[in-house]
Design a protein around this motif. Structure first.
Motif, short mmCIF file in Angstrom:
data_model
loop_
_atom_site.label_atom_id
_atom_site.label_comp_id
_atom_site.label_asym_id
_atom_site.label_seq_id
_atom_site.Cartn_x
_atom_site.Cartn_y
_atom_site.Cartn_z
N ALA A 1 -37.52 -63.49 -24.13
CA ALA A 1 -38.80 -64.02 -24.14
C ALA A 1 -39.77 -63.71 -25.05
N GLN A 2 -40.36 -64.90 -25.48
CA GLN A 2 -41.47 -64.78 -26.51
C GLN A 2 -42.79 -65.36 -26.02
N ASN A 3 -43.83 -64.54 -25.73
CA ASN A 3 -44.81 -65.33 -25.17
C ASN A 3 -46.20 -64.60 -25.72
N GLY A 4 -46.15 -63.71 -26.66
CA GLY A 4 -47.27 -62.86 -27.24
C GLY A 4 -47.41 -61.79 -26.48
N VAL A 5 -46.83 -61.38 -25.45
CA VAL A 5 -47.12 -59.95 -24.67
C VAL A 5 -46.12 -58.88 -25.36
N LEU A 6 -46.82 -57.89 -25.74
CA LEU A 6 -45.92 -56.75 -26.47
C LEU A 6 -45.35 -56.07 -25.19
N GLN A 7 -46.30 -55.34 -24.36
CA GLN A 7 -45.93 -54.70 -23.14
C GLN A 7 -46.93 -54.87 -22.16
N ASP B 1 -50.02 -68.82 -16.96
CA ASP B 1 -48.84 -69.13 -16.02
C ASP B 1 -48.43 -67.92 -15.44
N ALA B 2 -48.19 -66.88 -15.75
CA ALA B 2 -48.05 -65.51 -15.21
C ALA B 2 -48.93 -65.21 -14.13
N LYS B 3 -50.12 -65.05 -14.66
CA LYS B 3 -51.26 -64.86 -13.74
C LYS B 3 -51.46 -65.69 -12.37
N ALA B 4 -51.12 -67.05 -12.66
CA ALA B 4 -51.26 -67.94 -11.50
C ALA B 4 -50.02 -67.53 -10.55
N LEU B 5 -48.85 -67.37 -11.07
CA LEU B 5 -47.69 -67.12 -10.17
C LEU B 5 -47.75 -65.73 -9.57
N LEU B 6 -48.11 -64.67 -10.32
CA LEU B 6 -48.56 -63.43 -9.54
C LEU B 6 -49.47 -63.52 -8.69
N LEU C 1 -42.35 -60.55 -15.50
CA LEU C 1 -42.91 -61.79 -15.55
C LEU C 1 -44.18 -61.85 -16.54
N LEU C 2 -44.73 -60.82 -16.66
CA LEU C 2 -45.96 -61.14 -17.84
C LEU C 2 -45.58 -61.00 -19.12
N CYS C 3 -44.32 -60.69 -19.28
CA CYS C 3 -43.62 -60.56 -20.64
C CYS C 3 -42.91 -61.61 -20.83
N ILE C 4 -42.63 -62.66 -19.93
CA ILE C 4 -42.01 -63.79 -20.17
C ILE C 4 -42.67 -65.16 -19.91
N LEU C 5 -43.41 -65.16 -18.91
CA LEU C 5 -44.29 -66.54 -19.04
C LEU C 5 -45.61 -66.39 -19.95
#
Length: 301
Positions: A231-237, A262-267, A254-258
């Motif tokens: 996964a490459q989405n700009g989140v390190l941790q 988008d991750a916030k909306a799905l969560l 999910l927060l490390c992938i999307l």
């Protein structure tokens, strides 16, 4: 009551708030689970399961039924961006043994690695019987670690425990109130945040530790379940507080992938009762979700 520490599941396990007899019982429970379910231990039940032929009924070991059921329920809630069918993908990117500081990856050809996830590659015939519809390997990974920690908590609650901590390398659950820390992704072994949680779980996923390279390409162990790629989405941790470690593990991945929005909306739709703490690759921090799940938050300057 003394704190007990031991090595299992490729991390240090810390137990607090239980007597020595219970600590030993919990340690045995965790070790037996690891022996049966780890992808890195040869000739165990997971190896047997992964080596079964296609379209032939396979009987599930009693201990695997609940693990598989809970993993699939969370995978479906996560729209399969996280799922337990990625063992061949892990081998393809070089994650072939337990990670350690001087890890040297062995890249295996991912002949059966999932590149585009369209449907679950199994069919459940009954609760305890399934068939494999395509070649793949199970890898329960964070699902497995979360599952056994949650099972330990369930056991302690059944035995009347009112105060306990089970911490498996930063993925933890508590009975009662505990102050816990979230490790800084760049300043290892130093806390980025401290906070108090009560009767819930905390899990952290990151791209900062289990990582390696090959031919100028960067690899890490967090894969996009839809593409099979790192996964490459700009989140390190990402760290998440939830009711269970399995839920927290799934949400943190999910927060490390999307993409973050988008991750916030799905969560918000599928995992509304969580709190999250994000460290981005540009060194920015985001905190959100249900703030009633913690108190006393301290952020290191």
């Amino acid at each position: 009551m003394n704190t007990r520490e031991f090595k299992a599941m490729n991390c240090t396990i810390k137990l607090d708030g239980m007597n020595k007899h219970v600590q030993l019982e919990v340690e045995q429970m965790i070790r037996e689970f690891e022996q049966n379910t780890s992808r890195f231990i040869p000739d165990n039940y997971l190896t047997y399961l992964n080596n079964r032929a296609l379209n032939v009924p396979i009987h599930l070991d009693e201990s695997f039924v609940d693990l598989l059921d809970q993993s699939l329920a969370l995978a479906r809630k996560a729209d399969y961006y996280v799922h337990p069918f990625m063992g061949d993908n892990m081998r393809e990117i070089g994650h072939t043994s337990s990670f350690h500081e001087n890890y040297k990856p062995i890249f295996e050809e991912g002949k059966f690695a999932i590149k585009e996830f369209n449907e679950e590659p199994i069919e459940r015939l009954t609760e305890k019987w399934l068939i494999k519809k395509r070649d793949f390997s199970f890898d329960f990974g964070g699902f497995g670690k979360g599952y056994i920690i949650d099972q330990v908590k369930k056991l302690l609650l059944q035995n009347g425990s009112t105060n306990a901590l089970i911490n498996a390398g930063g993925d933890l659950t508590v009975i009662g109130s505990y102050e816990v820390g979230i490790e800084h992704p760049l300043l290892m072994e130093k806390d980025m945040m401290k906070l108090v949680i009560k009767d819930c779980a905390l899990a952290t996923s990151g791209k900062n530790y289990r990582k390696w390279g090959k031919d100028q390409a960067a690899y890490h162990h967090i894969l996009n379940g839809r593409t099979g790629e790192p996964a490459q989405n700009g989140v390190l941790q990402a760290s998440v507080i939830a009711k269970t470690v399995m839920e927290a593990e799934t949400a943190s991945k999910l927060l490390c992938i999307l993409p973050f929005e988008d991750a916030k909306a799905l969560l918000a739709m599928r995992f509304p009762k969580i709190a999250y703490f994000i460290y981005f690759q540009n060194n920015q921090i985001a905190i959100g979700g249900d703030k009633t799940l913690y108190e006393g938050l301290e952020v290191a300057q």
